[in-house]
Scaffold this motif. Structure first.
Motif, short mmCIF file in Angstrom:
data_model
loop_
_atom_site.label_atom_id
_atom_site.label_comp_id
_atom_site.label_asym_id
_atom_site.label_seq_id
_atom_site.Cartn_x
_atom_site.Cartn_y
_atom_site.Cartn_z
N ALA A 25 0.83 -1.21 0.00
CA ALA A 25 0.00 0.00 0.00
C ALA A 25 0.87 1.26 0.00
O ALA A 25 0.54 2.25 -0.66
N ALA A 26 1.98 1.20 0.74
CA ALA A 26 2.87 2.37 0.80
C ALA A 26 3.50 2.63 -0.57
O ALA A 26 3.58 3.78 -1.02
N LEU A 27 3.91 1.56 -1.25
CA LEU A 27 4.51 1.73 -2.59
C LEU A 27 3.46 2.26 -3.57
O LEU A 27 3.77 3.06 -4.45
N ASP A 28 2.25 1.81 -3.37
CA ASP A 28 1.14 2.23 -4.20
C ASP A 28 0.96 3.75 -4.09
O ASP A 28 0.74 4.45 -5.07
N ARG A 29 1.05 4.27 -2.87
CA ARG A 29 0.82 5.68 -2.59
C ARG A 29 2.03 6.56 -2.94
O ARG A 29 1.91 7.57 -3.59
N TRP A 30 3.19 6.11 -2.46
CA TRP A 30 4.37 6.99 -2.56
C TRP A 30 5.49 6.42 -3.42
O TRP A 30 6.57 6.99 -3.49
N GLY A 31 5.23 5.29 -4.03
CA GLY A 31 6.28 4.58 -4.77
C GLY A 31 6.93 5.41 -5.85
O GLY A 31 8.09 5.22 -6.19
N GLY A 32 6.15 6.36 -6.43
CA GLY A 32 6.67 7.19 -7.50
C GLY A 32 7.85 8.03 -7.07
O GLY A 32 8.71 8.38 -7.88
N ASP A 33 7.93 8.31 -5.75
CA ASP A 33 8.99 9.21 -5.26
C ASP A 33 10.29 8.49 -4.94
O ASP A 33 11.28 9.13 -4.58
N VAL A 34 10.28 7.16 -4.95
CA VAL A 34 11.48 6.47 -4.48
C VAL A 34 12.13 5.62 -5.56
O VAL A 34 11.48 5.20 -6.52
N ASP A 35 13.40 5.37 -5.37
CA ASP A 35 14.16 4.54 -6.29
C ASP A 35 14.49 3.23 -5.58
O ASP A 35 15.41 3.14 -4.78
N LEU A 36 13.68 2.20 -5.88
CA LEU A 36 13.82 0.93 -5.16
C LEU A 36 15.08 0.16 -5.51
O LEU A 36 15.66 -0.52 -4.68
N ASP A 37 15.49 0.25 -6.78
CA ASP A 37 16.60 -0.60 -7.21
C ASP A 37 17.91 -0.18 -6.60
O ASP A 37 18.81 -0.99 -6.43
N ASN A 38 17.97 1.09 -6.23
CA ASN A 38 19.21 1.58 -5.66
C ASN A 38 19.02 1.62 -4.14
O ASN A 38 18.20 2.37 -3.64
#
Ligand code: ARG
Length: 566
Positions: free
Chosen positions: A169-182
């Motif tokens: 749910a958190a990624l759904d909401r704010w995922g656009g702002d973060v860089d998961l792969d790094n």
């Protein structure tokens, strides 16, 4: 050593007419009395004589039967003392003949030991608690391997549960702002902390998380599952970096999610056994009969989702069916004592007679200098950082002590990581550990570097003697006969391994090695190997090589590297 105890027991059996298996030798409390003792009390009933009279009566016949072993009756005891040169020859020759397998046996042949170890949770950093589980569990596995057991090390990754609903749910909401792969783990951690905080003031977040977890559990292979899969892959990659540095591998990586298809049949099986009830809408097994205050084991929540315990029950049935294990050891911190008690009580209520084979191998907490860590509060010590710091500090110390060392970084990694591992195994596992760099990395005292240093010192003796072209002739064992305390201790190594495996207690081995290294260093300090009469140099080198083999084998079983030079 075994050769001597075998000979003594055979002679005792012949003299008393009793079965060998019923006779037991002890170690005399006062070593002056002898190397082994046999208490005559158990014979008093059958022979209808007082134990001191029995001891007197047997001494003579035993002396005749035992060559090279002195027999003496002291009160109700028979004491046996092995002729010193024969002791030295026998122990040293058997160590050198077996080499890297000295202490190994096949006593566990045909028996399977399952070890549940490490088991970190995805999307979170591996904690010092998981490091302890990894290090203790891997040592227990190696000890059993050495004794000929079939072992199955299983990494029961925490990859399921309502917290993944939150993350999705958190990624759904704010995922656009973060860089998961790094740098995925700190990123996920921050998201988790933020969600947890904002959830308080916004009930819609709680509902969104619950909804996401329900979808995950429904088995639908949609977007929720895709996000979950990505988190799993990224996390496992991070964990593998730590495992690589520790030299730990697993036979199976079966996360909680693996048991998804086993959950329904597991719940059904427990229901069919007639021990479940519905309490406040949840499906539970009452454990009141084991203690008024013992909470029930919940199998399914009101909303239909399963729990950690449900998945562990599915896992233990799966393991039993697959391996018919002799023991299934759960190397998990002491804070989960209640959980494992509950699981065992459920098996007990189901009438499964193998329940005692499931054992919680618990351990205490590590307190880092920064204080106890908490994932929720986001105050986290990263394991990689602890290992990096250990490696860096060890390299520094080594370069100071030995400026000519060819590859100080490589040795620093061996010593630094080894020091952290050794520190985790040093005390009885149930004890808490207060971690301080000074204590972990000291080269003197009860530390990994001290044992590693002893190993390197013995390696250097061998190099020097070989370079001088000495030490290859016949051994004059009389030259080391006086070192019987050290030699007896070397002879005790196989028994230490047996005991450490049986008790699932690697500290028996670390403590043994620390004591042995003190004896070795005191011998090395007062005895010269190089430049003696040929037979003397050979015998002393053989003793040094035996010491090196035992220290090296011991470190290997603990998962601590044994440097040849440092
Ligand atoms: N993932 C769990 C935790 O970090 C530990 C799992 C231990 N093994 C088990 N079969 N329950 O707390």
């Amino acid at each position: 050593m075994q050769a001597f105890t075998d000979a003594i027991l055979t002679a005792l059996a012949a003299e008393t007419g009793l079965a060998r298996d019923d006779l037991n030798l002890e170690t005399p409390r006062n070593p002056e009395l002898g190397d082994f003792a046999f208490p005559c009390f158990p014979l008093a009933k059958t022979l209808r004589k007082a134990p001191p009279i029995i001891a007197q009566g047997l001494a003579e016949g035993l002396t005749q039967r035992l060559e090279g072993i002195e027999v003496q009756a002291t009160g109700p005891y028979l004491n046996f003392r092995i002729d010193r040169p024969s002791l030295a020859k026998s122990v040293i020759e058997s160590i050198l003949a077996a080499g890297a397998t000295y202490g190994h046996s096949n006593q566990g042949a045909g028996k399977t030991i399952v070890i549940d170890l490490s088991s970190p949770n995805i999307a979170k950093p591996m904690s010092v608690g998981h490091l302890r589980s990894t290090v203790i569990g891997a040592a227990i596995q190696r000890l059993h391997d050495a004794l000929g057991y079939t072992t199955v090390g299983i990494n029961h990754i925490g990859d399921w549960g309502s917290q993944f609903g939150k993350l999705v749910a958190a990624l759904d909401r704010w995922g656009g702002d973060v860089d998961l792969d790094n740098d995925p783990i700190p990123t996920l951690l921050k998201l988790y902390v933020r969600y947890h905080e904002e959830e308080e003031g916004d009930p819609s977040l709680k509902e969104a998380a619950a909804e996401a977890f329900r979808e995950l559990e429904s088995g639908v292979d949609g977007p929720v599952r895709a996000v979950w899969r990505k988190m799993t892959t990224l996390s496992l990659k991070e964990f593998d970096r730590v495992y690589k540095r520790l030299g730990v591998t697993f036979n199976e990586v079966r996360g909680e999610a693996f048991y998804e298809t086993y959950l329904e049949p597991t719940v059904q099986r427990i229901v069919d056994s007639g021990i479940t009830e519905v309490s406040e809408g949840a499906l539970v097994v009452s454990l009141k009969q084991f203690g008024e205050n013992l909470p029930p084991c919940i199998l399914r929540k009101t909303d239909g989702t399963t729990l950690y315990a449900t998945r562990d029950l599915a896992a233990v049935f799966h393991r039993w069916e697959l391996y018919s294990f002799e023991r299934c050891l759960y190397v998990v911190g002491g804070d989960q004592r209640l959980h494992f008690r509950q699981l065992k009580h459920v098996l007990d209520r189901m009438g499964l007679d193998w329940e005692p084979r499931m054992e919680h191998i618990d351990f205490g907490m590590v307190r880092l200098p920064e204080g106890k860590m908490s994932t929720r509060a986001g105050k986290v010590v990263f394991l990689q950082d602890v290992l990096d710091e250990a490696s860096r500090r060890a390299t520094e110390i080594i370069m100071e002590k030995n400026a000519d060392l060819p590859d100080p970084q490589a040795v620093g990694e061996m010593v630094g990581v080894g020091a952290v591992v050794f520190n985790d195994l040093k005390r009885e596992r149930v004890k808490d550990i207060a971690f301080t760099w000074e204590e972990v990395l000291a080269f003197e005292g009860d530390t990994g570097p001290y044992v590693q240093y002893t190993h390197a010192r013995l390696a250097s003796i061998r190099r020097k003697v070989e370079a001088a072209g000495e030490g290859s002739g016949q051994c004059d064992f009389a030259a080391v006969a006086e070192e019987s305390t050290l030699i007896l201790e070397l002879g005790r190594f196989p028994a230490v391994l047996v005991r450490a495996a049986a008790d699932a207690e690697p500290s028996l081995l670390t403590q043994y090695l620390l004591g042995l290294c003190r004896m070795i260093n005191s011998w090395v300090a007062r005895s010269r190997v190089l430049g003696q009469e040929a037979g003397v140099t050979s015998a002393r080198l053989a003793l040094a090589n035996s010491c090196k083999a035992v220290v090296g084998n011991g470190l290997g079983l603990l998962g601590v590297p044994a440097p040849e030079e440092m």
